[in-house]
Design a protein around this motif. Structure first.
Motif, short mmCIF file in Angstrom:
data_model
loop_
_atom_site.label_atom_id
_atom_site.label_comp_id
_atom_site.label_asym_id
_atom_site.label_seq_id
_atom_site.Cartn_x
_atom_site.Cartn_y
_atom_site.Cartn_z
N ALA A 14 0.85 -1.20 0.00
CA ALA A 14 0.00 0.00 0.00
C ALA A 14 0.88 1.24 0.00
O ALA A 14 0.88 2.03 0.94
CB ALA A 14 -0.92 -0.02 1.21
N ILE A 15 1.68 1.39 -1.06
CA ILE A 15 2.61 2.51 -1.16
C ILE A 15 2.35 3.24 -2.47
O ILE A 15 2.27 2.61 -3.54
CB ILE A 15 4.08 2.03 -1.10
CG1 ILE A 15 4.35 1.35 0.24
CG2 ILE A 15 5.04 3.19 -1.33
CD1 ILE A 15 5.72 0.72 0.35
N ASN A 16 2.21 4.56 -2.40
CA ASN A 16 2.06 5.41 -3.59
C ASN A 16 3.20 6.42 -3.58
O ASN A 16 3.71 6.78 -2.53
CB ASN A 16 0.73 6.16 -3.55
CG ASN A 16 -0.45 5.20 -3.58
OD1 ASN A 16 -0.47 4.26 -4.36
ND2 ASN A 16 -1.42 5.44 -2.73
N GLY A 17 3.56 6.88 -4.77
CA GLY A 17 4.63 7.87 -4.82
C GLY A 17 4.81 8.45 -6.21
O GLY A 17 4.02 8.19 -7.12
N VAL A 18 5.90 9.24 -6.36
CA VAL A 18 6.22 9.91 -7.61
C VAL A 18 7.59 9.41 -8.08
O VAL A 18 8.53 9.29 -7.28
CB VAL A 18 6.27 11.44 -7.40
CG1 VAL A 18 6.65 12.15 -8.69
CG2 VAL A 18 4.94 11.95 -6.87
N VAL A 19 7.71 9.11 -9.39
CA VAL A 19 8.98 8.63 -9.95
C VAL A 19 10.00 9.77 -9.90
O VAL A 19 9.75 10.88 -10.36
CB VAL A 19 8.78 8.15 -11.41
CG1 VAL A 19 10.12 7.76 -12.03
CG2 VAL A 19 7.81 6.99 -11.46
N VAL A 20 11.18 9.46 -9.29
CA VAL A 20 12.25 10.44 -9.15
C VAL A 20 13.39 10.15 -10.13
O VAL A 20 13.93 11.06 -10.74
CB VAL A 20 12.77 10.47 -7.69
CG1 VAL A 20 13.92 11.42 -7.54
CG2 VAL A 20 11.65 10.81 -6.74
N SER A 28 13.36 4.60 -8.89
CA SER A 28 13.33 5.17 -7.53
C SER A 28 12.13 6.10 -7.44
O SER A 28 11.88 6.91 -8.34
CB SER A 28 14.61 5.96 -7.25
OG SER A 28 15.72 5.10 -7.28
N ILE A 29 11.38 5.95 -6.35
CA ILE A 29 10.21 6.80 -6.13
C ILE A 29 10.32 7.50 -4.79
O ILE A 29 11.01 7.02 -3.88
CB ILE A 29 8.89 6.01 -6.20
CG1 ILE A 29 8.78 4.99 -5.04
CG2 ILE A 29 8.73 5.30 -7.53
CD1 ILE A 29 7.41 4.39 -4.90
N GLU A 30 9.66 8.64 -4.70
CA GLU A 30 9.52 9.31 -3.42
C GLU A 30 8.09 9.05 -2.97
O GLU A 30 7.13 9.41 -3.67
CB GLU A 30 9.78 10.82 -3.55
CG GLU A 30 9.69 11.53 -2.20
CD GLU A 30 10.00 13.02 -2.30
OE1 GLU A 30 9.71 13.71 -1.31
OE2 GLU A 30 10.49 13.47 -3.35
N THR A 31 7.94 8.37 -1.81
CA THR A 31 6.61 8.01 -1.34
C THR A 31 5.87 9.24 -0.83
O THR A 31 6.46 10.31 -0.65
CB THR A 31 6.69 6.97 -0.19
OG1 THR A 31 7.31 7.58 0.93
CG2 THR A 31 7.46 5.74 -0.62
#
Length: 182
Positions: A14-20, A28-31
């Motif tokens: 259950a993790i959402n984020g933005v591609v960095v 790599s994503i920032e949650t």
């Protein structure tokens, strides 16, 4: 497939984020909580909330899906179908406390004999009066009364019997079917 700045969700978490950043098969994503995490491409899914593709396939709303999954579904159970005008079969409780007021002086043999004779009387009454089905409630216990009842019912040619409806009686009842001769 993925671009920097895309909104993504992790498939099995259950993790959402933005591609960095993107390096080969690792992204790599920032949650949403500000943590930096790295996943393989096959572990992520792109959220299409604002793209033109979402208009064609319908918006993917993970919050709505999670909410639907958390709503407990009502338990379903099967009821015996009732036919209008049908009279339910007579039920006879063979527990000793239902047959006599005081059974303290009775031995186990006396109790079993009384229960067996009561069952036999009810079976013969049903045969004489052309009652097609009766139910004996014998309880679970050690199964002595049930086996005695099975022995008694097995002596009749025009009778078949089986465990009664489990949802209604549990394991403590027997349904008796009486085939009538024409």
């Amino acid at each position: 497939m993925f671009n920097i700045g895309d909104q993504v969700s992790v498939l099995d978490e259950a993790i959402n984020g933005v591609v960095v950043s993107i390096k080969n098969n690792e992204i790599s994503i920032e949650t949403e909580d500000g943590f930096m995490m790295t996943y393989f491409v096959n572990q992520l899914i792109k959220n299409f909330k604002t793209s033109s593709l979402s208009k064609n396939i319908g918006s993917f709303n993970s919050d709505k899906i999670k909410q639907e999954k958390e709503i407990p579904k009502p338990r379903s159970f099967v009821k015996e179908p009732k036919i209008k005008g049908e009279i339910p079969p007579p039920e006879f409780d063979l527990h000793i406390e239902k047959l006599v007021k005081n059974f303290r002086g009775m031995s186990n043999h006396d109790i079993l004999t009384l229960q067996s004779e009561t069952a036999k009387r009810h079976v013969e009454f049903a045969i004489r009066n052309r009652i097609p089905k009766i139910v004996f409630i014998h309880g679970v216990g050690e199964g002595i009364l049930k086996s005695e009842l099975d022995f008694l019912l097995g002596r009749y040619e025009n009778i078949s019997f089986r465990d009664a409806n489990y949802q209604k009686y549990g394991l403590g009842a027997t349904e008796v079917y009486i085939r009538q001769n024409k």
